[in-house]
Design an enzyme around this catalytic site. Sequence first.
Site, PDB file in Angstrom:
ATOM      1  N   LYS A 283      62.951  69.311   3.506  1.00  0.00           N
ATOM      2  CA  LYS A 283      64.373  69.635   3.415  1.00  0.00           C
ATOM      3  C   LYS A 283      64.755  70.499   4.612  1.00  0.00           C
ATOM      4  O   LYS A 283      64.102  71.492   4.906  1.00  0.00           O
ATOM      5  CB  LYS A 283      64.663  70.371   2.107  1.00  0.00           C
ATOM      6  CG  LYS A 283      66.128  70.509   1.787  1.00  0.00           C
ATOM      7  CD  LYS A 283      66.341  71.043   0.369  1.00  0.00           C
ATOM      8  CE  LYS A 283      67.817  71.105   0.031  1.00  0.00           C
ATOM      9  NZ  LYS A 283      68.051  71.566  -1.355  1.00  0.00           N
ATOM     10  N   GLU A 372      69.840  69.071 -18.357  1.00  0.00           N
ATOM     11  CA  GLU A 372      70.821  69.862 -19.095  1.00  0.00           C
ATOM     12  C   GLU A 372      70.680  69.728 -20.601  1.00  0.00           C
ATOM     13  O   GLU A 372      70.794  70.707 -21.339  1.00  0.00           O
ATOM     14  CB  GLU A 372      72.241  69.456 -18.662  1.00  0.00           C
ATOM     15  CG  GLU A 372      72.583  69.787 -17.217  1.00  0.00           C
ATOM     16  CD  GLU A 372      72.157  68.725 -16.223  1.00  0.00           C
ATOM     17  OE1 GLU A 372      72.410  68.908 -15.013  1.00  0.00           O
ATOM     18  OE2 GLU A 372      71.576  67.698 -16.651  1.00  0.00           O
ATOM     19  N   ARG A 400      76.830  66.563 -19.720  1.00  0.00           N
ATOM     20  CA  ARG A 400      75.636  65.758 -19.930  1.00  0.00           C
ATOM     21  C   ARG A 400      74.843  66.195 -21.167  1.00  0.00           C
ATOM     22  O   ARG A 400      73.908  65.523 -21.567  1.00  0.00           O
ATOM     23  CB  ARG A 400      74.755  65.834 -18.681  1.00  0.00           C
ATOM     24  CG  ARG A 400      75.456  65.319 -17.419  1.00  0.00           C
ATOM     25  CD  ARG A 400      74.842  65.870 -16.139  1.00  0.00           C
ATOM     26  NE  ARG A 400      73.512  65.396 -15.892  1.00  0.00           N
ATOM     27  CZ  ARG A 400      73.216  64.250 -15.288  1.00  0.00           C
ATOM     28  NH1 ARG A 400      74.188  63.441 -14.891  1.00  0.00           N
ATOM     29  NH2 ARG A 400      71.967  63.893 -15.086  1.00  0.00           N
TER      30      ARG A 400
END
Length: 627
Positions: A283, A372, A400
């Site tokens: 990243k 979640e 969600r």
Amino acid sequence: MTESSYKYLYRIDSPADLRKLSQQELVGYCDELRRFIIEQLALNPGHLGSSLGVVELTAALHYVFDTPYDKLIWDVGHQAYAHKIITGRRDSFRMNRKLNGLSGFPKMEESAYDAFGGGHASTSISAALGIATAAALRGERRHAVAVIGDGALTGGLAFEGLNNAGAANTDLLVILNDNRMAIDPNVGALKEYLLSISTSKRYNAVKNRAWAHMERTPRLRRLIQKVGNALKQGFLQQSNLFESLRFRYFGPVDGHDVGQLTRVLQDLKEIKGPKLLHVLTVKGKGYSPAERDQKIWHAPGVFNPETGERATHGGNGDEPPLYQKVFGETILELARTNDRIVGITPAMPTGCGLNILMREMPERCFDVGIAEGHAVTFSAGLAAAGMVPFCNIYSSFMQRAYDNVIHDVALQGLNVVMCLDRAGLVGEDGATHQGAFDIAYMRSIPDITVAAPMDEVELRNLMYTASLGRGPFVIRYPRGAGVRSDWRQPFREIPVGRGRWLRDGTDVAVLSLGHVGNTVAEAVERASADGVSAAHIDLRFAKPLDATCLHEVGRRFGRIVVVEDGTVTGGVGSAVLEFMNAYGYRPQAELLGIPDRFIGQGTQEQLRRICGFDLEGIYRTIMKSKK
């Protein structure tokens, strides 16, 4: 940099142009593409680190596959900047995430190359499976490729898609982009499993030699699966998770070697059935500040591309803090005095402020990964065992976990405190991230409390109140800073369902919920100076409503205005009108908030103006009461 300083970038207006480059030219193009992204995001902030990490992978995918006929589906999509630039949006990229500009995420209506919209995690495999299945039903020979990060792979939906695709033996390629980071470092058993695959020296040494021979001898490519299985079972001495789901597993491969990537992808195009390619990336690749501090450079804001110096917002320590900081400092204070309090987050400890508790009390703070629904039910289990969990989830992500809130928390009356950060209009992240619906979807649930603080002190007091054992308790607050620099006040219990009269008046009653009440207060003051006497009530609670307050409003006022930073369809304004109707009050009412449509990207202030509840919009509405 000027256009003339690029050798390749401005020659490429589509993937078809990209495919005309030689392998060596492709390497040069990737270098320029990375430089262009850095230069653009230095001035126009966005998701930097994740996009830099997939430059070579993106170029290789468009180089090998016949997009847009072949379909690329990006999980979450915040890493799709290189994809947008390659697919004809280079010159409009300066308007990325801006009002009326490009979305910061893939968006089907924006481009034929955006095969499926993104913004939330773990959706790509299921969507790609649907696209691949449709192609098979129509007899089309198109490829479907899902690119998913190791962070998003922790979401249950990703495994539902893998399980279904493997059982159906669908022709599908999943690219696992493994950089060991989401916004914060990844957590959990899956992270350790992927690490064991990528760091097995014996396996990788033999695998690399096997790949080299296969590249020189095309006939040996047919042996890829057999060789791969033998290596994985012999050297890893364990069954492969993906193979057990009937996916052919390949990798890991270097995600920054565009030459190897194109060769591997070309080979995989010839193999039918469900396949997974494990790609290792970094990243922030190619920009040293972003590689060194991957959390900060996920979305760093404005910065100097030469030095890496990030712009600061000034401040002398007396400015109001971000709501997330107030949450983080407050839960730490509460946890020091109540050993039953714990914090839970689905992969957002820094974003929501739980990193503050995590640093001091790591044993009482749980990052459960991008999951979640699990975060809510895990919190319910903690509450059932006598703990007081503060489950912090962004408003648009809590959507969600709706069934978990109903079935696992509310139905059982458990004292789970659900703190919804980024409630209301969030700005540049656009429609997928606007926290528009939480008031509407939460207030329909029986036996739940839904509250919103007008400032930082109110947030602290609501958190304290919720910790006292009030059953399911939702606290919503916006992205950004509050209004109080003196926010470190002693805790005070707030009576549940009790609002506040902040100002009395005679012409109109203005009822507000949450932080937007500060703008309402300005509008009311201005209207008073211009001849309209407006009362201002801070409702505090969308559920239960303050019946005493509303009866007084219903008796005294012929006109009311309700202001909320949430959808007006089913929001607190709707709740107020339901109350008025139930008790026979008939005021003329106007509801200000987010209209019944999806709101795109722009600054928060721009979007509030468009929705009609910025200062001017509220003021104009109040002034309609002038006699």
